[in-house]
Design a protein around this motif. Structure first.
Motif, PDB file in Angstrom:
ATOM      1  N   ALA A 104       0.840  -1.194   0.000  1.00 17.58           N
ATOM      2  CA  ALA A 104       0.000   0.000   0.000  1.00 17.58           C
ATOM      3  C   ALA A 104       0.880   1.250   0.000  1.00 17.58           C
ATOM      4  CB  ALA A 104      -0.905   0.003   1.228  1.00 17.58           C
ATOM      5  N   SER A 105       0.313   2.348  -0.448  1.00 16.12           N
ATOM      6  CA  SER A 105       1.033   3.618  -0.451  1.00 16.12           C
ATOM      7  C   SER A 105       1.083   4.205   0.958  1.00 16.12           C
ATOM      8  CB  SER A 105       0.343   4.610  -1.387  1.00 16.12           C
ATOM      9  OG  SER A 105       0.846   5.915  -1.185  1.00 16.12           O
ATOM     10  N   ALA A 106       2.285   4.547   1.392  1.00 18.72           N
ATOM     11  CA  ALA A 106       2.448   5.170   2.706  1.00 18.72           C
ATOM     12  C   ALA A 106       1.856   6.568   2.728  1.00 18.72           C
ATOM     13  CB  ALA A 106       3.930   5.228   3.064  1.00 18.72           C
ATOM     14  N   TYR A 107       1.584   7.127   1.550  1.00 23.07           N
ATOM     15  CA  TYR A 107       0.986   8.458   1.468  1.00 23.07           C
ATOM     16  C   TYR A 107      -0.536   8.388   1.516  1.00 23.07           C
ATOM     17  CZ  TYR A 107       5.635  10.076   0.300  1.00 23.07           C
ATOM     18  OH  TYR A 107       6.974  10.361   0.341  1.00 23.07           O
ATOM     19  N   MET A 108      -1.078   7.172   1.341  1.00 21.01           N
ATOM     20  CA  MET A 108      -2.519   6.987   1.445  1.00 21.01           C
ATOM     21  C   MET A 108      -2.914   6.482   2.830  1.00 21.01           C
ATOM     22  SD  MET A 108      -5.482   7.243  -0.014  1.00 21.01           S
ATOM     23  CE  MET A 108      -5.202   7.395  -1.776  1.00 21.01           C
ATOM     24  N   THR A 109      -2.067   5.635   3.426  1.00 28.01           N
ATOM     25  CA  THR A 109      -2.376   5.083   4.741  1.00 28.01           C
ATOM     26  C   THR A 109      -1.114   4.895   5.571  1.00 28.01           C
ATOM     27  OG1 THR A 109      -3.288   3.166   5.937  1.00 28.01           O
ATOM     28  CG2 THR A 109      -2.337   2.742   3.773  1.00 28.01           C
ATOM     29  N   SER A 110      -1.197   5.206   6.855  1.00 28.25           N
ATOM     30  CA  SER A 110      -0.065   5.021   7.764  1.00 28.25           C
ATOM     31  C   SER A 110       0.142   3.546   8.094  1.00 28.25           C
ATOM     32  CB  SER A 110      -0.308   5.807   9.058  1.00 28.25           C
ATOM     33  OG  SER A 110      -1.510   5.382   9.682  1.00 28.25           O
ATOM     34  N   LYS A 111      -0.791   2.689   7.669  1.00 30.89           N
ATOM     35  CA  LYS A 111      -0.684   1.241   7.902  1.00 30.89           C
ATOM     36  C   LYS A 111       0.206   0.557   6.867  1.00 30.89           C
ATOM     37  CE  LYS A 111      -5.355   0.932   9.899  1.00 30.89           C
ATOM     38  NZ  LYS A 111      -6.694   0.292   9.738  1.00 30.89           N
ATOM     39  N   ALA A 112       0.660   1.320   5.881  1.00 31.20           N
ATOM     40  CA  ALA A 112       1.450   0.735   4.796  1.00 31.20           C
ATOM     41  C   ALA A 112       2.742   0.121   5.304  1.00 31.20           C
ATOM     42  CB  ALA A 112       1.756   1.797   3.747  1.00 31.20           C
ATOM     43  N   SER A 113       3.117  -0.990   4.705  1.00 33.68           N
ATOM     44  CA  SER A 113       4.350  -1.680   5.056  1.00 33.68           C
ATOM     45  C   SER A 113       4.860  -2.437   3.841  1.00 33.68           C
ATOM     46  CB  SER A 113       4.115  -2.671   6.207  1.00 33.68           C
ATOM     47  OG  SER A 113       5.232  -3.510   6.394  1.00 33.68           O
ATOM     48  N   ARG A 114       6.174  -2.399   3.623  1.00 34.77           N
ATOM     49  CA  ARG A 114       6.750  -3.131   2.504  1.00 34.77           C
ATOM     50  C   ARG A 114       6.653  -4.631   2.707  1.00 34.77           C
ATOM     51  NH1 ARG A 114       7.388   0.116  -1.832  1.00 34.77           N
ATOM     52  NH2 ARG A 114       8.633  -1.591  -2.707  1.00 34.77           N
ATOM     53  N   SER A 115       6.315  -5.065   3.906  1.00 36.57           N
ATOM     54  CA  SER A 115       6.266  -6.499   4.201  1.00 36.57           C
ATOM     55  C   SER A 115       4.890  -7.116   3.960  1.00 36.57           C
ATOM     56  CB  SER A 115       6.689  -6.757   5.658  1.00 36.57           C
ATOM     57  OG  SER A 115       5.767  -6.163   6.562  1.00 36.57           O
ATOM     58  N   LYS A 116       3.903  -6.293   3.604  1.00 35.38           N
ATOM     59  CA  LYS A 116       2.585  -6.852   3.292  1.00 35.38           C
ATOM     60  C   LYS A 116       1.966  -6.126   2.112  1.00 35.38           C
ATOM     61  CE  LYS A 116       0.106  -4.167   6.853  1.00 35.38           C
ATOM     62  NZ  LYS A 116      -0.824  -4.262   8.005  1.00 35.38           N
TER      63      LYS A 116
END
Length: 359
Positions: free
Chosen positions: A99-111
């Motif tokens: 997910a985009s880190a600019y769209m959600t703070s839940k974003a992670s490169r591991s999922k």
């Protein structure tokens, strides 16, 4: 006003009543042709937060998207170039990309984005845009992973990764795929693939850069047409910079099979320079126009974000309130098919208000 959804609901109900099945999405022949009346705007990853679209629940997200598109419709915007993949990420429920880190703070490169988002931001944006009869083009940065790290354009695996994203996006009701001007632009280094963390410099000639980028561009064009999507690129407004960084505008403007349209980002006025006596916009506009021999569609990339501000060596933005009006007219006189403005958040600032009144 959002009225199309109600009309569609009635049609949908009739289809269900008559056949008992949902209507199958179809594409017209025109779906793979660049429109000749473009009035577009780029919505950047930096605009998510500015427009209130980031880190919100689905109901709030839809309201914010609706508010923006309502504003865009006031200026007869008919296409939004939505930044769907800025850093090898996704603002759709991808099972491949994070997910985009600019769209959600839940974003992670591991999922993956599919495991991160509670709803599908892209699907919701497209649905609201359809209510306003506004096209959505999926804007992607093909190689950028971070602001300093890029995928190596020479690697076939990286080219396949870009096309994987396009195949996922083609399942949505988008009008096309759009690349901007970031090709060989890494300030830190390149990686062999998205899993690698080892950076290395690319000591490579401009000719080789263009060859590597052209390989991807040509294959993406073919893929987009197979999916009934238009494909275009918005290179820098500086021809020499383009050719040195892998953006082969000379080929794209003279041969077929690469792009459906080009959008040079001509972000200057005709009062450029220390003495405000350089007709920079017109000079660059005419330069790109003279290069074109293959009759692809051309749109002018315009700097809405500069309107009303005083820029060093380009005081024309503060001296005149009719730059946009004049630039649109000049492009139209050359037979260009419209314009795309950067960027969405600037539809609201007070500095560009007078310029926007001429749109």
């Amino acid at each position: 006003m959002r009225i199309k959804k109600r009309v569609y609901s009635i049609v949908l109900a009739l289809c269900l009543f008559v056949s008992g099945t949902l209507p199958v999405a179809t594409y017209s022949v025109e779906a793979a042709s660049a429109r000749s009346d473009m009035r577009g705007i780029w919505l950047s990853y930096n605009d998510y937060a500015s427009l209130g679209m980031a880190n919100v629940d689905e109901s709030t997200y839809i309201k914010k998207v609706d508010s923006f598109l309502d504003k865009a419709s006031e200026y007869d915007i008919n296409a939004v170039f939505l930044h769907v993949r800025a850093f090898d990420d996704a603002i759709w429920k991808s099972k491949t990309f994070p997910a985009s880190a600019y769209m959600t703070s839940k974003a992670s490169r591991s999922k993956t984005a599919a495991d991160t988002y509670d709803y599908d931001p892209l699907a919701d944006f497209i649905e609201v845009a359809s209510d306003y009869d506004i096209e959505v083009h999926a804007w992607m940065n093909p190689y950028r992973i971070t602001t300093t790290m890029f995928l190596d354009p020479a690697k076939s695996a990286n080219q396949s990764r870009v096309k994987k994203a396009i195949k996922e996006l083609a399942k949505y009701d988008i009008a096309g795929i759009h690349f901007d001007d970031y090709f060989y632009h890494s300030q830190g280094g390149y990686v062999k693939n998205y899993k690698s963390t080892k950076l290395y410099a690319r000591d490579i000639t401009p000719e080789k850069k263009r060859k590597n980028v052209d390989k991807l561009v040509k294959s993406v064009y073919k893929l987009c047409h197979k999916k009934k999507l238009v494909f275009g690129i918005s290179p820098q407004g500086n021809y020499d910079n383009d050719m040195n960084s892998g953006a082969d505008v000379q080929t794209w403007l003279t041969k077929t099979g690469y792009v459906d349209y080009l959008v040079p980002q001509i972000y200057w006025t005709d009062q450029y320079g220390a003495d405000s006596n350089i007709t920079m916009f017109s000079d660059r506009l005419n330069q790109f126009n003279a290069l074109r021999t293959n009759n692809i569609q051309m749109y002018a990339g315009l700097a809405l974000y500069r309107c009303g501000f005083d820029f060093s060596y380009d005081h024309g933005w503060i001296k005149s309130k009719k730059n946009m009006k004049t630039q649109i007219a000049k492009a139209k006189k050359l037979g260009w098919g419209g314009f795309i403005m950067f960027s969405a958040a600037n539809l609201y600032n007070s500095e560009s208000a007078k310029e926007r009144s001429y749109l």
